[in-house]
Design an enzyme around this catalytic site. Sequence first.
Site, PDB file in Angstrom:
ATOM      1  N   ALA A  86      27.098  48.815 -31.677  1.00  0.00           N
ATOM      2  CA  ALA A  86      27.106  48.863 -30.161  1.00  0.00           C
ATOM      3  C   ALA A  86      26.940  50.442 -29.689  1.00  0.00           C
ATOM      4  O   ALA A  86      28.035  51.138 -30.116  1.00  0.00           O
ATOM      5  CB  ALA A  86      28.474  48.203 -29.562  1.00  0.00           C
ATOM      6  N   GLN A 124      21.796  48.395 -31.163  1.00  0.00           N
ATOM      7  CA  GLN A 124      22.495  47.740 -30.172  1.00  0.00           C
ATOM      8  C   GLN A 124      22.818  48.637 -28.898  1.00  0.00           C
ATOM      9  O   GLN A 124      23.662  49.581 -29.227  1.00  0.00           O
ATOM     10  CB  GLN A 124      23.528  46.926 -30.701  1.00  0.00           C
ATOM     11  CG  GLN A 124      24.245  45.688 -29.553  1.00  0.00           C
ATOM     12  CD  GLN A 124      25.434  45.379 -30.280  1.00  0.00           C
ATOM     13  OE1 GLN A 124      26.207  45.687 -30.736  1.00  0.00           O
ATOM     14  NE2 GLN A 124      25.602  43.729 -30.219  1.00  0.00           N
ATOM     15  N   TYR A 178      31.859  42.426 -23.021  1.00  0.00           N
ATOM     16  CA  TYR A 178      31.402  43.659 -22.393  1.00  0.00           C
ATOM     17  C   TYR A 178      30.781  43.275 -21.170  1.00  0.00           C
ATOM     18  O   TYR A 178      30.689  42.361 -20.642  1.00  0.00           O
ATOM     19  CB  TYR A 178      30.629  44.440 -23.491  1.00  0.00           C
ATOM     20  CG  TYR A 178      31.611  44.745 -24.749  1.00  0.00           C
ATOM     21  CD1 TYR A 178      32.907  45.421 -24.475  1.00  0.00           C
ATOM     22  CD2 TYR A 178      31.452  44.293 -26.063  1.00  0.00           C
ATOM     23  CE1 TYR A 178      33.856  45.704 -25.556  1.00  0.00           C
ATOM     24  CE2 TYR A 178      32.259  44.663 -26.954  1.00  0.00           C
ATOM     25  CZ  TYR A 178      33.426  45.225 -26.753  1.00  0.00           C
ATOM     26  OH  TYR A 178      34.508  45.306 -27.971  1.00  0.00           O
TER      27      TYR A 178
HETATM   28  C1  LIG Z   1      34.259  46.656 -37.827  1.00  0.00           C
HETATM   29  C2  LIG Z   1      33.451  45.613 -36.739  1.00  0.00           C
HETATM   30  C3  LIG Z   1      32.741  46.177 -35.923  1.00  0.00           C
HETATM   31  C4  LIG Z   1      32.054  45.342 -35.198  1.00  0.00           C
HETATM   32  N1  LIG Z   1      31.382  45.896 -34.056  1.00  0.00           N
HETATM   33  C5  LIG Z   1      30.583  44.961 -33.351  1.00  0.00           C
HETATM   34  C6  LIG Z   1      29.566  45.809 -32.506  1.00  0.00           C
HETATM   35  O1  LIG Z   1      29.427  47.021 -32.410  1.00  0.00           O
HETATM   36  N2  LIG Z   1      28.725  44.973 -31.905  1.00  0.00           N
HETATM   37  C7  LIG Z   1      28.763  43.466 -31.892  1.00  0.00           C
HETATM   38  O2  LIG Z   1      27.682  42.722 -31.100  1.00  0.00           O
HETATM   39  N3  LIG Z   1      29.542  42.937 -32.769  1.00  0.00           N
HETATM   40  C8  LIG Z   1      30.531  43.784 -33.449  1.00  0.00           C
HETATM   41  N4  LIG Z   1      31.358  43.237 -34.286  1.00  0.00           N
HETATM   42  C9  LIG Z   1      31.195  41.746 -34.460  1.00  0.00           C
HETATM   43  C10 LIG Z   1      30.451  41.433 -35.773  1.00  0.00           C
HETATM   44  O3  LIG Z   1      28.961  41.865 -35.490  1.00  0.00           O
HETATM   45  C11 LIG Z   1      30.255  39.682 -36.153  1.00  0.00           C
HETATM   46  O4  LIG Z   1      29.794  39.132 -35.248  1.00  0.00           O
HETATM   47  C12 LIG Z   1      31.615  39.301 -36.335  1.00  0.00           C
HETATM   48  O5  LIG Z   1      32.403  40.049 -37.301  1.00  0.00           O
HETATM   49  C13 LIG Z   1      31.462  37.791 -37.117  1.00  0.00           C
HETATM   50  O6  LIG Z   1      30.809  37.953 -38.259  1.00  0.00           O
HETATM   51  P1  LIG Z   1      31.326  38.189 -39.737  1.00  0.00           P
HETATM   52  O7  LIG Z   1      32.310  36.929 -40.008  1.00  0.00           O
HETATM   53  O8  LIG Z   1      30.409  38.266 -40.690  1.00  0.00           O
HETATM   54  O9  LIG Z   1      32.139  39.583 -39.878  1.00  0.00           O
HETATM   55  C14 LIG Z   1      32.209  43.857 -35.186  1.00  0.00           C
HETATM   56  C15 LIG Z   1      32.832  43.402 -36.261  1.00  0.00           C
HETATM   57  C16 LIG Z   1      33.562  44.270 -37.005  1.00  0.00           C
HETATM   58  C17 LIG Z   1      34.316  43.554 -38.135  1.00  0.00           C
END
Ligand SMILES: Cc1cc2nc3c(=O)[nH]c(=O)nc-3n(C[C@H](O)[C@H](O)[C@H](O)COP(=O)(O)O)c2cc1C
Length: 354
Positions: free
Chosen positions: A55, A100, A182
Site C-alpha cells: 500500500a 497498490q 482505509y
Molecule cells: C506484513 C503485512 C502487511 C500487509 N500490508 C498490506 C498492504 O499493504 N495492502 C493490503 O491490501 N493488504 C496488506 N496486508 C494483507 C495481506 O495482503 C493479505 O490480504 C492478508 O495477510 C491475508 O493473506 P495471508 O493469509 O496469505 O497472509 C498485509 C499483511 C501482512 C501480513
Amino acid sequence: MLFTPIKIGNLEIPNRVVVAPMCQYSAVDGVMTDWHTQHLMQLGYSGAGLVMIEATAVERVGRITHHCAGLYNEFCAKSLKEIFERAKAVASPNTSFGIQLSHAGRKASSQRPWEGRKSLKDEEDPWPTFSASSIPFDDDWHTPHSMSKNDMDRIKKKFVEAAIMSLQIGFDLIEIHGTHGYLLHQFLSNISNKRSDEYGGSLENRMRFPLEVFGAVKEAVPEGFPLGMRITGTEWEKEGINENEAITFAQKLQQIGCHYLCVSSGGNTPNPKIPIGPHYQVHLAKMMKENTDMVIRTVGMITEPTKANDIIVNQDADMIAIARAFLSNPRWVWDAARTLQYDILVPPQYARRF
Ligand SMILES: Cc1cc2nc3c(=O)[nH]c(=O)nc-3n(C[C@H](O)[C@H](O)[C@H](O)COP(=O)(O)O)c2cc1C
C-alpha cells in the site's frame, strides 16, 4: 492450473500466484529504503506471476504510519523507480510488478504493528486525519475531519498523480486499495459514512467517491492498462458492507472499466467476528466470479499448493494471492511447482537447491 497464464487487461501474467501487497513500515518520509530493495528483489525472483508492491500512500497524510511508503513527490518516485529496476533486473522471466495505491483516511497517523498499532500519541508527532465522517476508528483513535468537496477533489487528484508516476516508473499494473478500513472503504461503509450529502446515505451515494476515484485513475491510464481494486466482500458486521452491497459495487466497477478484483474483508471496525481459517475468503471470491466478468483474485490463509491449485481448478477464483506464507518461505512457488509436478524456471545460480 496454478501455472497457466492469465490475462488482465492487455497484460499476460505467466501464472496465477500473486505476492499480496505487504506494508513493510520501513520507509523514511514515504521514501523506500534498503529494506525494500532486498524485500522486492527476493520476491521478484520468487516465481510468482505478479508481485504487488505494498500500500503506497498518494499523499503524505494518507500514510498509515510515519514509515509507510508513498508516491507523492519526486523523492518517493526516485527511490521507488530505483528499487523497482533492481527487482526487475533479477526477477523471474515475465514476472509482472503491480503497485497498490492507497489512502489510509481515519486509520492514518498510527503506530507500526510492532509498536502497538494504535493511534499516534501526542509525543509521537501525530497528524490530522480525514474521512467520510468525523467518526474515529475506535476509542482513543483520532477523530478525523469530515472531508469537504475540496478535500475529495484533492485526494482524487493525488490518486491520479500517483497513477501517472506509477506508469512513468514502469509498473505493469495498478491496484486501488478499497478495503481493510482505509479511506475508500470508509466512504463505502455505512458504519464509517454518516454523511447527509450526495456522498452518504444510500449505497449509490456511498459508492460515489470510490467510483469517482477509480474513474479518474481509469481516465489517466492508457486503454487496456491493467487496473483493478482490492475490495471488501463483507465487513463481518451487521450494519456494515454485506455480500449484496459488495456485489453491486463490484458490478459498478466493472461498468467503468475495472479489469480485476482482489476480494478481501473486514478492517473497518476494531473487532469484527471473522471466521479465520484456511481459505476463509474464497467463498467471497467465488461470489464475485458468479456475479461479474472480471478476473477475480482470492486471498487469505492459502498455504497448501494442492489446495491452492484446487481453487483455480474449481473456478472459485482466477488467481490466488499469498502474503504471510511468502514471508516464511519466499520460495513458495518453487516448492509448489515441485509438488504439482510443474517444471518452473529458477535462477541457474540456485538450480542445485535441494
Ligand atoms: C506484513 C503485512 C502487511 C500487509 N500490508 C498490506 C498492504 O499493504 N495492502 C493490503 O491490501 N493488504 C496488506 N496486508 C494483507 C495481506 O495482503 C493479505 O490480504 C492478508 O495477510 C491475508 O493473506 P495471508 O493469509 O496469505 O497472509 C498485509 C499483511 C501482512 C501480513
